[in-house]
Write a protein that holds these residues in place. Structure first.
Motif, mmCIF file in Angstrom:
data_model
loop_
_atom_site.group_PDB
_atom_site.id
_atom_site.type_symbol
_atom_site.label_atom_id
_atom_site.label_comp_id
_atom_site.label_asym_id
_atom_site.label_seq_id
_atom_site.Cartn_x
_atom_site.Cartn_y
_atom_site.Cartn_z
ATOM 1 N N UNK A 185 27.406 37.316 25.980
ATOM 2 C CA UNK A 185 28.027 38.304 26.864
ATOM 3 C C UNK A 185 28.005 37.783 28.294
ATOM 4 N N UNK A 186 29.159 37.798 28.922
ATOM 5 C CA UNK A 186 29.269 37.418 30.334
ATOM 6 C C UNK A 186 29.557 38.657 31.164
ATOM 7 N N UNK A 187 28.773 38.869 32.209
ATOM 8 C CA UNK A 187 29.014 39.959 33.157
ATOM 9 C C UNK A 187 29.641 39.362 34.403
ATOM 10 N N UNK A 188 30.785 39.906 34.799
ATOM 11 C CA UNK A 188 31.544 39.368 35.926
ATOM 12 C C UNK A 188 31.764 40.481 36.934
ATOM 13 N N UNK A 189 31.305 40.283 38.156
ATOM 14 C CA UNK A 189 31.524 41.283 39.193
ATOM 15 C C UNK A 189 32.806 40.957 39.961
ATOM 16 N N UNK A 190 33.428 42.009 40.499
ATOM 17 C CA UNK A 190 34.692 41.810 41.196
ATOM 18 C C UNK A 190 35.762 41.308 40.249
ATOM 19 N N UNK A 191 35.877 41.954 39.091
ATOM 20 C CA UNK A 191 36.713 41.432 38.012
ATOM 21 C C UNK A 191 38.129 42.008 37.989
ATOM 22 N N UNK A 192 38.515 42.780 38.981
ATOM 23 C CA UNK A 192 39.807 43.456 38.935
ATOM 24 C C UNK A 192 40.992 42.530 39.155
ATOM 25 N N UNK A 193 40.774 41.447 39.873
ATOM 26 C CA UNK A 193 41.888 40.547 40.206
ATOM 27 C C UNK A 193 41.326 39.186 40.604
ATOM 28 N N UNK A 194 42.229 38.257 40.907
ATOM 29 C CA UNK A 194 41.832 36.977 41.479
ATOM 30 C C UNK A 194 40.913 36.170 40.589
ATOM 31 N N UNK A 195 39.890 35.569 41.201
ATOM 32 C CA UNK A 195 38.962 34.711 40.471
ATOM 33 C C UNK A 195 38.228 35.490 39.385
ATOM 34 N N UNK A 196 37.846 36.726 39.672
ATOM 35 C CA UNK A 196 37.136 37.529 38.685
ATOM 36 C C UNK A 196 37.969 37.774 37.436
ATOM 37 N N UNK A 197 39.227 38.123 37.624
ATOM 38 C CA UNK A 197 40.124 38.333 36.482
ATOM 39 C C UNK A 197 40.286 37.038 35.692
ATOM 40 N N UNK A 198 40.525 35.924 36.396
ATOM 41 C CA UNK A 198 40.707 34.642 35.716
ATOM 42 C C UNK A 198 39.463 34.262 34.924
ATOM 43 N N UNK A 199 38.283 34.511 35.491
ATOM 44 C CA UNK A 199 37.045 34.212 34.781
ATOM 45 C C UNK A 199 36.917 35.073 33.534
ATOM 46 N N UNK A 200 37.256 36.357 33.655
ATOM 47 C CA UNK A 200 37.175 37.251 32.502
ATOM 48 C C UNK A 200 38.054 36.753 31.362
ATOM 49 N N UNK A 201 39.269 36.353 31.667
ATOM 50 C CA UNK A 201 40.190 35.901 30.625
ATOM 51 C C UNK A 201 39.750 34.563 30.042
ATOM 52 N N UNK A 202 39.200 33.678 30.887
ATOM 53 C CA UNK A 202 38.726 32.385 30.398
ATOM 54 C C UNK A 202 37.560 32.570 29.432
ATOM 55 N N UNK A 260 45.139 27.615 41.940
ATOM 56 C CA UNK A 260 45.217 28.934 41.318
ATOM 57 C C UNK A 260 43.853 29.376 40.802
ATOM 58 N N UNK A 261 43.668 30.680 40.566
ATOM 59 C CA UNK A 261 42.342 31.191 40.173
ATOM 60 C C UNK A 261 41.798 30.618 38.873
ATOM 61 N N UNK A 262 42.673 30.151 37.967
ATOM 62 C CA UNK A 262 42.146 29.660 36.688
ATOM 63 C C UNK A 262 41.354 28.361 36.842
ATOM 64 N N UNK A 263 41.490 27.683 37.989
ATOM 65 C CA UNK A 263 40.746 26.432 38.181
ATOM 66 C C UNK A 263 39.250 26.712 38.355
ATOM 67 N N UNK A 264 38.815 27.529 39.333
ATOM 68 C CA UNK A 264 37.378 27.812 39.403
ATOM 69 C C UNK A 264 36.863 28.534 38.168
ATOM 70 N N UNK A 265 37.711 29.360 37.538
ATOM 71 C CA UNK A 265 37.281 30.046 36.315
ATOM 72 C C UNK A 265 36.951 29.042 35.222
#
Length: 282
Positions: free
Chosen positions: A4-21, A236-241
């Motif tokens: 389980x990964x917990x991601x804060x600030x997940x509504x958009x940007x890097x947080x969203x990209x991390x969630x999808x990755x 783009x955000x998917x790079x740091x994600x």
């Protein structure tokens, strides 16, 4: 059992990209953010050129992640409220059963964040201290104990060059102000302490500098023309994600804990993602 990964600030940007990755890689998720903002919260949110809050919500990201096969739980987190941070950690563990990865990505983005030195108010520093120093500490501390009991866990603290270097120009000309730099400097120090104190119990902790990332928040800050001017200096955000996911899955020995991981050169060096194009198409 899936991790389980917990991601804060997940509504958009890097947080969203991390969630999808992470969802695509087989993780279940806990997404944390301000699920319903009151008037005071909206006062400290970025808005677009039309004056309206930026698009994106935990619910919409959760729906995208579920399409990728993840179980997803959404919890409320307001960085300006320390009790909210501790409650979010407790709800994450209660609902998901465990947390294996914590990504401290959420930030305070009030319009006063980059006030110039002579205009900076003490109240701004108090908000920055709460959002960048105290709340991430409370959230992390609440989760790292159970991680240590599990014998493993990963914490990724998303920092910025502003926390490790001087601004190239004044805040009035597009650089960062003292409040933001000081806040990110605090973020940059957390991972090393975690490693020193809890590394022997299976905890890995990383400081990640995403570099300039072409998010909705960046466009709201510097405009589409400003983003185009950055050219190849942005990603783009998917790079740091993708780099976050790589660190969790590939760096099991914790080799990259001892320095800030600069996501864009790191992604190129380790071929984490295919080469990306600049916003100008170059």
């Amino acid at each position: 059992m899936k991790q389980v990964a917990m991601i804060t600030g997940a509504s958009r940007g890097i947080g969203r990209a991390a969630a999808l990755a992470f969802a695509s890689a087989g993780y279940d998720l806990v997404l944390a953010g301000r699920m319903q903002g009151d008037a005071a919260q909206r006062q400290y949110s970025l808005t677009g050129a039309d004056g309206k809050p930026l698009p994106g919500s935990l619910g919409s990201v959760a729906a995208e992640a579920r399409e990728r096969g993840a179980r997803v739980f959404c919890v409320h987190l307001d960085l300006l409220d320390g009790a909210s941070a501790e409650l979010a950690a407790d709800q994450a563990q209660d609902q998901a059963g465990r947390v294996d990865v914590l990504i401290n990505n959420a930030v305070y983005q009030g319009s006063d964040l980059n006030a110039s030195l002579l205009d900076l108010q003490v109240e701004t520093l108090q908000r920055v201290s709460q959002a960048y120093l105290i709340s991430p500490l409370l959230l992390t501390r609440r989760l790292v104990g159970p991680m240590a009991q599990q014998g493993a866990g990963v914490i990724i603290n998303v920092s910025s060059g502003a926390g490790e270097s001087n601004p190239p120009v004044s805040a009035a000309r597009g650089g960062w102000g003292y409040a933001y730099g000081a806040g990110k400097a605090a973020v940059s120090r957390l991972s090393g302490v975690i490693k020193a104190e809890l590394g022997h119990r299976g905890i890995r902790a990383y400081t990640l500098n995403p570099g300039v990332v072409t998010t909705e928040a960046l466009e709201a800050t510097i405009g589409a023309e400003g983003i185009r001017a950055l050219g190849a200096g942005s990603a783009p955000p998917h790079v740091p994600a993708a780099v976050m996911l790589w660190l969790c899955r590939q760096d099991t020995a914790g080799t990259y804990q001892k320095r800030t991981v600069h996501a864009q050169p790191f992604a190129r060096e380790h071929q984490v993602v295919d080469e990306w194009s600049s916003p100008s198409g170059g």
